[in-house]
Design an enzyme around this catalytic site. Sequence first.
Site, PDB file in Angstrom:
ATOM      1  N   SER A 130       0.917  -1.121   0.215  1.00 53.51           N
ATOM      2  CA  SER A 130       0.162  -0.275   0.331  1.00 53.51           C
ATOM      3  C   SER A 130       1.267   0.925   0.355  1.00 53.51           C
ATOM      4  O   SER A 130       2.000   1.243  -0.193  1.00 53.51           O
ATOM      5  CB  SER A 130      -1.043  -0.159   0.936  1.00 53.51           C
ATOM      6  OG  SER A 130      -1.661   1.134   1.440  1.00 53.51           O
ATOM      7  N   TYR A 154      -2.649   0.054   9.972  1.00 55.82           N
ATOM      8  CA  TYR A 154      -2.621  -0.736   8.525  1.00 55.82           C
ATOM      9  C   TYR A 154      -1.334  -0.746   8.028  1.00 55.82           C
ATOM     10  O   TYR A 154      -0.634  -1.271   6.992  1.00 55.82           O
ATOM     11  CB  TYR A 154      -3.796  -0.351   7.821  1.00 55.82           C
ATOM     12  CG  TYR A 154      -3.998  -0.302   6.485  1.00 55.82           C
ATOM     13  CD1 TYR A 154      -3.991  -1.938   5.661  1.00 55.82           C
ATOM     14  CD2 TYR A 154      -3.761   0.542   5.486  1.00 55.82           C
ATOM     15  CE1 TYR A 154      -4.224  -1.754   4.633  1.00 55.82           C
ATOM     16  CE2 TYR A 154      -3.853  -0.075   4.002  1.00 55.82           C
ATOM     17  CZ  TYR A 154      -4.261  -0.478   3.431  1.00 55.82           C
ATOM     18  OH  TYR A 154      -4.213  -1.469   2.168  1.00 55.82           O
TER      19      TYR A 154
HETATM   20  N1  LIG Z   1      -8.652  -0.102  -3.127  1.00 54.36           N
HETATM   21  C1  LIG Z   1      -6.940   0.914  -2.812  1.00 54.36           C
HETATM   22  O1  LIG Z   1      -6.923   1.814  -2.336  1.00 54.36           O
HETATM   23  C2  LIG Z   1      -6.110  -0.046  -1.784  1.00 54.36           C
HETATM   24  C3  LIG Z   1      -4.898   0.892  -1.837  1.00 54.36           C
HETATM   25  C4  LIG Z   1      -3.612  -0.036  -1.103  1.00 54.36           C
HETATM   26  C5  LIG Z   1      -4.065  -1.170  -0.844  1.00 54.36           C
HETATM   27  N2  LIG Z   1      -4.557  -1.971  -0.909  1.00 54.36           N
HETATM   28  C6  LIG Z   1      -4.347  -3.378  -0.771  1.00 54.36           C
HETATM   29  O2  LIG Z   1      -5.386  -4.079  -2.062  1.00 54.36           O
HETATM   30  C7  LIG Z   1      -5.965  -5.005  -1.754  1.00 54.36           C
HETATM   31  C8  LIG Z   1      -7.245  -5.569  -2.134  1.00 54.36           C
HETATM   32  O3  LIG Z   1      -7.752  -4.569  -1.923  1.00 54.36           O
HETATM   33  P1  LIG Z   1      -9.082  -4.283  -2.241  1.00 54.36           P
HETATM   34  O4  LIG Z   1      -9.660  -2.814  -2.355  1.00 54.36           O
HETATM   35  O5  LIG Z   1      -9.750  -4.656  -2.805  1.00 54.36           O
HETATM   36  O6  LIG Z   1     -10.518  -5.026  -1.044  1.00 54.36           O
HETATM   37  P2  LIG Z   1     -11.392  -5.319  -0.295  1.00 54.36           P
HETATM   38  O7  LIG Z   1     -11.021  -5.097   1.037  1.00 54.36           O
HETATM   39  O8  LIG Z   1     -12.217  -5.061  -0.968  1.00 54.36           O
HETATM   40  O9  LIG Z   1     -10.651  -6.789  -0.426  1.00 54.36           O
HETATM   41  C9  LIG Z   1      -9.588  -7.455   0.168  1.00 54.36           C
HETATM   42  C10 LIG Z   1     -10.465  -8.947   0.265  1.00 54.36           C
HETATM   43  O10 LIG Z   1      -9.801 -10.241   0.943  1.00 54.36           O
HETATM   44  C11 LIG Z   1     -11.140 -10.649   1.868  1.00 54.36           C
HETATM   45  N3  LIG Z   1     -10.308 -11.144   3.142  1.00 54.36           N
HETATM   46  C12 LIG Z   1      -9.506 -10.400   3.893  1.00 54.36           C
HETATM   47  N4  LIG Z   1      -9.154 -11.226   4.773  1.00 54.36           N
HETATM   48  C13 LIG Z   1      -9.203 -12.213   4.466  1.00 54.36           C
HETATM   49  C14 LIG Z   1      -8.812 -13.678   4.907  1.00 54.36           C
HETATM   50  N5  LIG Z   1      -8.286 -13.186   6.685  1.00 54.36           N
HETATM   51  N6  LIG Z   1      -8.974 -14.800   4.623  1.00 54.36           N
HETATM   52  C15 LIG Z   1      -9.164 -14.114   3.294  1.00 54.36           C
HETATM   53  N7  LIG Z   1      -9.709 -13.615   2.571  1.00 54.36           N
HETATM   54  C16 LIG Z   1      -9.401 -12.393   3.519  1.00 54.36           C
HETATM   55  C17 LIG Z   1     -11.889  -9.556   2.217  1.00 54.36           C
HETATM   56  O11 LIG Z   1     -12.755 -10.696   2.361  1.00 54.36           O
HETATM   57  C18 LIG Z   1     -12.226  -9.218   0.917  1.00 54.36           C
HETATM   58  O12 LIG Z   1     -12.845  -9.305  -0.257  1.00 54.36           O
HETATM   59  C19 LIG Z   1      -5.373  -5.291   0.066  1.00 54.36           C
HETATM   60  O13 LIG Z   1      -3.931  -5.868   0.184  1.00 54.36           O
HETATM   61  C20 LIG Z   1      -5.306  -4.033   0.100  1.00 54.36           C
HETATM   62  O14 LIG Z   1      -4.984  -3.569   1.434  1.00 54.36           O
HETATM   63  C21 LIG Z   1      -6.076  -1.886  -1.689  1.00 54.36           C
END
Ligand SMILES: NC(=O)c1ccc[n+]([C@@H]2O[C@H](COP(=O)([O-])OP(=O)(O)OC[C@H]3O[C@@H](n4cnc5c(N)ncnc54)[C@H](O)[C@@H]3O)[C@@H](O)[C@H]2O)c1
Length: 329
Positions: A130, A154
Amino acid sequence: MASIIVTGAAGFIGFHACRRLVADGWSVTGVDCFNAYYDPALKRGRAEALQAEFGIAVRDLDIADDAALKALVLKLRPDRILHLAAQAGVRYGFDHPFEYEHSNLKGHLSVLEAARALGDGLGHLVYASSSSVYGEREGPFKESDPVDHPASLYAATKRAGEMMTESYVSLFGLPATGLRFFTVYGPWGRPDMAYFKFAEAIMEGRKLPLFDSGRGRRDFTYVDDVVECLARICADAPARKSHRIFNIGGSNPRPTTDLVKALESSLGRSAQIEHLPPQPGDVSLTYADTSALETAYAYKPVVKLEDGIARFADWYLGWRGEKARSLAG
Ligand SMILES: NC(=O)c1ccc[n+]([C@@H]2O[C@H](COP(=O)([O-])OP(=O)(O)OC[C@H]3O[C@@H](n4cnc5c(N)ncnc54)[C@H](O)[C@@H]3O)[C@@H](O)[C@H]2O)c1
């Protein structure tokens, strides 16, 4: 056909990534625990769409269950792992710190252990980090910048994920790539993120809380741009014992007030703004230097905030209408 396991497949980015990977010819298996951090019905909706439209099964599995994850990985023996599952969000960590330990520390370690068990059979582990690892600083942010001052739990767990990966790469020779995403937005997006919350407030005629009076600048990145990068990076098979980290961001930070204007214009309604002080945990700027990504993968995000928000708003209005109809019927 080459195969890939995608963790967090029912999540926002995971959903879009799975669709693209299938279109590119990958055999895709999704994993997600469908937790209730935000509306699980939206996650189920994404998983149902993946199954119905692309034949992708999303298995209900918690990645922190290391034995179950390793068993699945050893059964399927994927060529790649795309690890996106995580506990996201900055402020949720104030009251739920152990969710971050569970998914981002134990869960990430389970993924590393599963990847290690595949040995040479795994061509590439690609995982989400991130932009939050950069903390408060002037931009643009380069991957070589020091990242020792996370502004949230986080961010600290995401940096820990990078460090744990580094140790597994050096000890066990995994080929791994970490991706620092910058404020990703788009259709099927996350209801906990500002753009989604703002859209809800505008449509419901509620006050829209604008922290730091909207002065904070974010490097908004449209999800299709992220997915284009993911597709190129997953297709790549770097040498063993290689660990690279790339920024994936729009490289064009915009004040939150611009986000509000883009939403007002796409939704055809005005926002009622409530000006509030800055929130703890929030940084005032995110700004990606993407030159390393451009050199390695000949791509940089191209979608303008106004165009991406218009596409989000189209989806959001349809989704909102369907939700209202199903509640009424
Ligand atoms: N969307 C953004 O702006 C952003 C920015 C920086 C980093 N990220 C990273 O990108 C990745 C995806 O983010 P996103 O926006 O799609 O978030 P999201 O929350 O929509 O997707 C994450 C998914 O992981 C699942 N999950 C969480 N813990 C889990 C576990 N222990 N076992 C199995 N599944 C689990 C959740 O149910 C969810 O569906 C994450 O790692 C997030 O930290 C996202």
